[in-house]
Every structure is written in C-alpha cells, then in structure tokens.
Design a protein around this motif. Structure first.
Motif: not given
Ligand SMILES: *Cc1c(COP(=O)(O)O)cnc(C)c1O
Length: 913
Positions: A289-296, A361-366, A628-630, A635-643
């Motif tokens: 599951g995490v790998r799926e998000r990690h793939v760019t 292809g890859n751009i579509k997937l991204a 997007r991967r990040q 993102g949750y942690e980073l946005v919380m920190r920005a706030i």
C-alpha cells in the motif's frame, strides 16, 4: 519559546501538538541534565522529582508513537528508580536528540538502551548520504487491537519478526486499544502510513480527552456510552479516512468478509481480512500500500532513461549534456546543475517517455495518481503555471457569448482567459478592507443576487461558470460547499472554477480539506446520495415553490437547497503545485470533478493543444509527480507543521511587549467582518478557542482565514508595505512577495520549521528596537513626524474603486439589465492605434472629460502591483473613483499604464453603437 502555548496542554489540543511534544522533550532533557549536574558534584538528588514530573506529563502522548517506545521508557524508569541521574540524563539526551533529528528512522542503535551507542551522538550519516546503502524509507503502522495491554509487547515483537531483508521499506508498529486512542494516534502521529483495525475494539481511551469525546458523540454520532458498538471497526475506518484519506486502512474481522467487502461504506478500507488470516499477508499488504503511493511513474522512468546509453539525433543539443560538459565556455553550467539534469533532458516520447500532449503511458499514470490524491476524476499536468491552467479551463468550457460570473480581483489569467475564449465577464465585488487597502472575498449574497438578476432578465441560460479565488492571496477561504449548493439551487448545471493557486496544500489538512473545491465536491455528492437531500429539497419547494422566483426577497436571506435530481456537480480546481508543494516553478495542475465532463473531452484536448508547449519540460513533470508522492506520504505532518509555525508567529508577535507596540498580525476578527462569522469564531488566538470551535467555524462560516497566511501590519511602525518589504530583503535576507499600503504578507509553508519563527521574531525585535532608539533620540519633532507618518499610512487610506461598468458599445445587448460586457471586442478594438488616445493622469483635460464627457473608455488592462487586480479592463468606463485611486497609488509597478503618455483610451468616435 511558546511555553504558555504548552501549559495546561491536553492531548486533544490538536493544533501544535507535535511541536509541543518536542518542546516537552527538550524541557525534560534540561531538567535531566540539571539533575545529573547535581549528582556529579554529589549534591542531594532533588532533581529526580522534576524529571519524573516531566516524564509523567509526556507519557500519555508517547503511547501514540513508536519511538522511543515502551522498552526505552522502561529503561528510563529503572534508571530513575535507581537514582542513576547520569544514566537517566544520558538516555534522555539521546532519545530527545534522536527525536529532533529523526535518526531513529534509519539507525537501529537508537532503539537500544546500551550505553556504548550513546557515544555517537546525534550527528550520524543522514539517510541517503554516501555509505548508507541499506537505508530504507521508514514509517509507522497503527494496530488497533482489543488484545490486553500485557500482550502488546509480544505482538509488536511478532510484527517485527515479519520483516524480510528484501522489504523495500521498514515500519514500526504502534499499538493502541480503543477507538479514541486510534483517532488520537491518527491525528498526532504524522509518521503513520497504515492502520490495521481489529473489529470489536472498545471506544473509550484510558486517557482524558474531553474535546475528542464531544467531537465523537456530536459530529460522528458514535455512542461512547456503549463499550463496543456494532460495526465499530467500520465506523472507525470511516472516521480515520475522514481525517487522513491517504492512509491505507485494513480491517480484520470475523464477520462475513465477502459481505463487508461489497458494502459501499467499506470503500475506505483497502482490504478486509478474515481475522485468522496469515499475519504475513497483512505485512505484505502494508508494504504494498505504501509502495503504491511511493511510486512516481514519470520520475522513476526518467531516472531509468537518464541511466541508459542513448545517442540522440533529435533537436535538443543539451540532451545528454555533451554540448555543455565538453564546452570550453559553459562547463560551469553543467557543474552547477549536475549531469543528471541533462541526462534527463529529452524530447523523446519513446522508451517510456510519454507525450505530455496526449499522455497514454507514464505521464497518464502519474496524472491518475495525482487525481486520486486530490479526490478528482481527472488531473492534467500543466508546465506553464496556473496562469495557463486557468486559460485552459476557460478555453475548454466557455465559448464566445457565455457569461462568467467572476471576482474582479482574481488573477489576471482569468481576465485574459475570457479575452481568449470570448466569454463575457460579469464582475462581482469582494468586500473591501479599506483600512488595509485590500479586498476580501465575494459575499455569497452578491453572487446569488447576480444569478437571480440574470434569471429575472431571462439570461440564466447564458451563464456558464462562476470563478472565485480560494483562498485569496490574503487568506480568505470560501465556504466552497455552501457557495456551490446555493448557486446550484438557482442554476443546477453551473460550472465552478476555483482558483486554488495558493491552496493546494489544504487537501492534506483535515481542517481545511472540506473548504477545497474537490473536498466540497465530494461533500456535495455525499449529501445528494442521502435520502435526506430529497426531503430538504421538498421542504423548500413547499415554502418557495419549485421554480424560484428571482424577485422573492427571501431567497437572499436563507440558505438555498438545490434539487438533488436536477443538480450537476461540475467542479474545476487549479493549483500552482509550485506555490505550496515541492514542485519546480510553473508546475501546476487542473483537477476535474465534472459529471458532464464528456461534453468537454475534445474541447479540453483542444485547450491543451492551444496552450501547452509542444516541448514540455520533463523535469517540471517529474517534480509534479514527486510533489504528489511527498504529500501523500508526509503532507499531513508537513501541513500541520506549517500551521503550527504560523500560529507560533501570531502568538509571539502578539505577546511580545516591544514588537507588539509597532507590529500586529491580523486575526480572523480583523480580516473577516463579523456578519460572515456566524459561528461566533473570533480568532485562533482568542482565549477559550479550541479546535472544536475552529472546526465548527470551518464547517459553517461563510469565510474563514487560512492560518498560514499572516498579514503583518507595518504601517504602525511607520513603514509602508513596499519599504518594509525592501528593508526585510536588503538587511535581513527575508523574502516575501505581497504588500499593501500598510502591511506585508508572510506565509508559512511546508518548508518552514520552528527555527524560522525564532529568526523572524529576532528580526522584528531588532527593527522595533531601532524604532524605539530613533524615537528616543529624535526629540519631540521627530516623534510628531513619526505619528504623522503612521496616521497617513493607517488612516489616510484611499477608497478602493468598485468596478464601474462596461461602455454600452461593448455590451452585446445594451438594454440588458445585467452588467456583463464583451471585453474581447474592446480588447481587439484597441489594436488599432488610430482609434486610441492617451490622457495624462494629472491633466486638466482628463478632469474635464470626467465632468463633461464623453465617457472615458479604457483600451486595456491596468493592473497595479500591489494590489495586483485590474483597476481598468478593456471596454470599461473609467470613473472618478478609479482616477482618484490611481492618483493616490504610490506604487511604481503598474502594468498597462505608461506614465509618460497617460491612460490609454478608446476614442469615442471609434466606439460603434
Ligand atoms: C499565482 C497565481 C496564479 C498563477 O499561477 P502561476 O503558477 O504563477 O502561473 C493564478 N491565480 C492565483 C490566485 C495566483 O495567486
């Protein structure tokens, strides 16, 4: 710093909790070092008390994090119990250092209590650096299990034993035993990527969390009096998905797995397991599951491409870098950027290098991954900024003669987009904030009035779209859901374009997500799917009739309900990914959630062909993919920190005795008139405010304020915005980009940390001290001059000009009661220089024309920076207010205005009537 923010802290004080945790660790460390110092000189060890106290305060919070974890904390308990001050202090120092620099994520020694490893200190090789080939991404997985606490350690051990050498990532389990604890962990622990829920868990936490408890019962209708309500696992999954939709959720249940998997309510669950299934299956799913998000897809492929030996015969000399590296004269360019930039430069659309213009292809997937991440049906990558994204939307969904209701203050790409597409703007006005020379956002009442007027005039069918900026430069956020619902009640097929150039990050904040275009579109759809929607609509029909009477004054006073059967959800959102996420400049997306998109498929393709370069930049596309991967992973942690960073700045400026004498950060109470804050919300820093009141305001209020955008008033320090901005840049290396007459805009984003707060505060303090000194040394006259300067900046402010009107010559139907104009025809009329004239701004002739006519008709856009919106558009009648405003503008940069020649006008004789 911010210690009063932390005192009386409760676990469920959600804003700024992660920063508070690190502060508490620092605090405990200071106490432990003091205790050890006492012990070294043989003093009686009274320090143990305060360490124990600090540890007790931290302990509930620590149950939601894997590191340092129960084992190390046990060792610490033992050392304190043995009065081993030096050993305890050393361990606390190590743990808090590991937490601060994150070394526990890649250094297994940090998890051991053995003393010898403490010698290394915190400064070991960070991940990804030379020599750390074995580095693997680290995350934490939450296990929500009813198993007795005594079994927890054993279960964690069993989970760790599932690790295999070739796992591409590594995770640590975090065990909790109740619904409330699971939610607290989801909120507090930004390192979580996956959640495994065992059905049949109890609800209440053993910790005290009164806010959360009322949230669960009031907002989630969870009966907290029953210990394990029916289907509690599924309920918990849905609540977690609401907070952090990016997390992978797994459910282990002994109920009928097949049945559950088919339940639409279970769509938030990545996989349902029968409880006795292999633990290894769960483990592999977590990693997958995490790998799926990690793939760019695009970036990964670009890396492969760069590594291949390739000869190029296409027209792109810098591809592979040879023209640079071998050059006698431009080698430094190659050395500066590194060879990879050039190895990855290509114009190829083969070898996995997809075509940006027609991606398959890859751009579509991204793009598809990005769409899923933001909750859209489609995402289009754009490599020329949101300026182009906006123009593409106008091009694709509007045509000549269509009316677009649009905030006059919106970014110039919208105005130009309409010139290109021929859509006719019907400008609506935001509420003014005259004291600060800026605009707020457009009240819903104004928008409804415009739609009702169009309906009364029989022109509703001409209206194609409503365009608004969400959030505005200064941080006003719309109630996107309510705006769309009420507009759809008047015109059920209206299209919405939300310019979220600044707001892309909001997707990753549970507080802000509902106010994004995509978040609101999802909420609207959910509302429509509920039988309640039909009842609400029928109740309204009983009162107002099925076909709303545009003259009925009640329509403006009440919340309108759309017809669930007639309404269409047609939402476009544009994001400058580069403005709030880690994309290279110009990386932007168009996100689409349009049920009638099929009408626009070919128009959208044309829009891409019209606006996109045929040589798109592969690096920008890769950075969109990576951004997007990040966000999906941290993102949750980073946005919380920005706030948190933004709130910390607000607090520090507000409470500092000297800084607050000259500077202030405007709160919601100053930025949003009270009538738009129906919840009674005042500001983030108001005493008694907690996240529940903020959440209510976010849900209900017409406007709210993005906490990460800080309007710092500097007029009270005797500086106009531009001067202050230049002072910060030249003397303190602080960059910012927006100013008003008496303020500057500071923004926090995902790259800020709390040390940025400290350095900013230091600078403001220095400046305040300078002012103090100058005032002290300059005598009575100097102080009077300062007061006069402040008065001029703060009180002597020009009125902001409203949009006047289009000249009848640039209106398709001059008799129409609604004010839209054919801006495109005026724009092109001005191409004939012979038909134009120039009048100097301060000429008598201009005054005379204002008084006696014929009317002055602007030939082009005039856009001063700041404020950055067009005070004149082609075909607009220039009135006295606008001239007055221009004369008083003290900015140098005014696009479309040539001071030497004057204002460019279309000659009266050239206007065809
Ligand atoms: C910056 C901005 C744009 C344009 O975006 P770019 O990515 O700079 O082209 C559009 N709309 C708003 C509201 C903006 O702030």
């Amino acid at each position: 710093m911010t210690n009063d923010m932390n005192s009386n802290r409760q676990l469920d004080h959600l804003f700024s909790n992660s920063a508070a945790r690190l502060d508490q660790w620092r605090d405990m460390n200071a106490k432990a070092q003091a205790w050890a110092a006492e012990a070294r000189i043989g003093k009686s060890a009274r320090g143990a008390e305060s360490v124990l106290e600090a540890l007790a305060a931290l302990r509930p919070m620590e149950t939601y994090f894997a590191f340092p974890g129960a084992r190390l904390l046990h060792t610490l308990d033992d050392r304190i119990a043995d009065a081993d001050a030096i050993g305890a202090a050393r361990l606390i120092l190590r743990m808090s250092n590991a937490l601060l620099c994150g070394s526990y994520r890649y250094d297994e020694d940090e998890w051991e209590a053995a003393e010898e490893s403490s010698e290394h200190g915190p400064d070991r090789t960070p991940p990804g650096m030379a020599g750390s080939l074995s580095w693997r991404p680290y995350f934490e997985a939450l296990f929500v299990s009813p198993a007795p606490a005594a079994r927890t350690a054993a279960i964690c051990r069993e989970i760790r034993e599932l690790r295999r050498h070739d796992d591409a990532m590594i995770y640590e389990p975090v065990m909790v035993g109740s619904v409330e604890d699971a939610i607290l962990a989801t909120i507090l622990n930004g390192k979580l990527e996956a959640v495994v829920i065992y059905d049949g868990i109890p609800v209440p936490s053993k910790h005290d969390a009164p806010l959360l408890r009322s949230f669960l019962s009031v907002y989630q209708h969870l009966d907290t009096s029953v210990d394990t309500p029916r289907e509690v696992g599924l309920k918990l999954a849905r609540m977690i998905a609401n907070i952090r939709p990016e997390l992978d959720i797994y459910l282990l249940t002994d109920r009928k797995v097949e049945q559950l998997a088919g339940d639409p309510a279970a769509s938030v669950i990545r996989r349902v397991f029968y409880e006795v299934e292999e633990p290894m299956e769960v483990h592999l799913n977590i990693l997958e599951g995490v790998r799926e998000r990690h793939v760019t897809p695009h970036f990964d492929n670009l890396k492969l491409y760069a590594a291949k030996p390739i000869s190029t015969f296409h027209a792109l000399p810098i591809a592979r870098g040879k023209s640079i590296i071998k050059s006698n004269w431009i080698r430094d360019f190659g050395e500066f950027y590194g060879l990879n930039l050039f190895l990855a430069e290509t114009s190829a659309t083969t070898g996995g290098m997809d075509s940006m213009l027609e991606p398959t292809g890859n751009i579509k997937l991204a793009q598809d991954k990005f769409a899923r991440a933001v909750g859209a049906d489609h995402v289009f990558f754009v490599t020329n900024g949101t300026s182009t994204s906006n123009k593409m939307v106008y091009q694709a969904v509007t045509k000549p003669g269509d009316i677009v209701i649009v905030d006059r203050n919106c970014h110039k790409s919208h105005h130009y987009g309409m010139v290109l597409s021929g859509a006719q703007p019907l400008y609506v006005e935001a509420f003014p904030m005259t004291e600060y020379s800026m605009y707020g956002a457009v009240p819903l009442r104004t928008i409804k009035q415009a739609l009702l007027d169009l309906k009364a005039a029989g022109r509703l069918d001409k209206v194609a779209m409503l365009t608004l900026t969400n959030c505005t430069f200064d941080g006003h956020i719309y109630n996107t859901r309510r705006v769309m619902a009420e507009c759809l009640a008047i015109k059920p097929d209206l299209i919405f374009l939300w310019d979220e150039a600044w707001f892309g990050f909001a997707r990753w904040s549970p507080f802000l997500r509902m106010r994004t275009a995509m978040g609101a579109a999802a909420a609207l759809q959910e509302w429509r799917d509920d039988p309640k929607a039909q009842q609400e609509w029928e109740a309204q029909c009983g009162e107002l009739g099925e076909n709303l009477d545009p003259k009925d004054p009640r329509l403006l006073e009440r919340v309108l309900v759309p017809n669930p059967k007639a309404m269409r959800i047609r939402v476009y959102e544009t994001d400058s990914v580069h403005k709030s996420m880690s994309s290279l400049r110009q990386g932007s997306i168009v996100a689409v959630r349009d049920e009638d998109y099929q009408h626009h498929v070919s128009a959208f393709r044309e829009a891409v062909f019209i606006h996109a370069s045929t040589s798109p930049n592969a690096q920008i596309i890769a950075s969109l993919d990576v951004a997007r991967r990040q966000m999906e992973l941290e993102g949750y942690e980073l946005v919380m920190r920005a706030i948190e960073v933004a709130l910390a700045i607000r607090i520090e400026v507000g409470k500092h005795p000297l800084i607050s004498k000259y500077f202030s950060v405007l709160g919601a109470d100053k930025m949003i008139p009270e009538e738009y804050r129906a919840s009674g919300f005042v500001d983030f820093l108001t005493p008694g405010m907690n996240w529940l009141t903020a959440a209510k305001a976010l849900k209900d209020d017409e406007f709210c304020l993005d906490p990460t955008r800080l309007t710092l008033v500097c007029g009270t320090a005797g500086y106009d915005g531009t001067t202050f901005k230049n002072l910060l840049a030249s003397d303190y290396n602080i960059q910012l980009n927006k100013t008003s007459r008496n303020s500057v805009l500071l923004q926090s984003n995902i790259n800020n940390t709390r040390s940025d707060v400290a350095s900013l505060i230091k600078v403001l303090l220095r400046i305040s001290e300078d002012i103090e000194m100058r005032l002290r040394d300059s005598g009575e006259a100097g102080r009077a001059a300062f007061a006069e300067k402040v008065r001029g900046l703060m009180q002597d402010v020009p009125n902001l000009p409203n949009f006047s009107q289009f000249h009848d010559g640039y209106r398709d139907d001059p008799d129409s009661a609604t004010p839209e104009g054919n801006m495109r025809s005026a724009f092109f009329a001005a191409y004939n220089e012979d038909d134009c004239e120039y009048l100097p701004l301060n000429s008598r002739e201009l005054d005379q024309r204002l008084e006696d006519g014929p009317p002055l008709v602007s030939a082009n856009f005039v856009i001063p920076y700041p404020p950055g919106f067009p005070i004149m558009v082609p075909g607009q009648i220039v009135d006295a207010d606008t001239i007055e405003f221009m004369r008083r503008l003290d900015v140098k940069e005014i696009h479309g205005y040539n001071a030497a020649r004057g204002i460019k006008l279309i000659k009266p004789a050239a206007i065809k009537m």
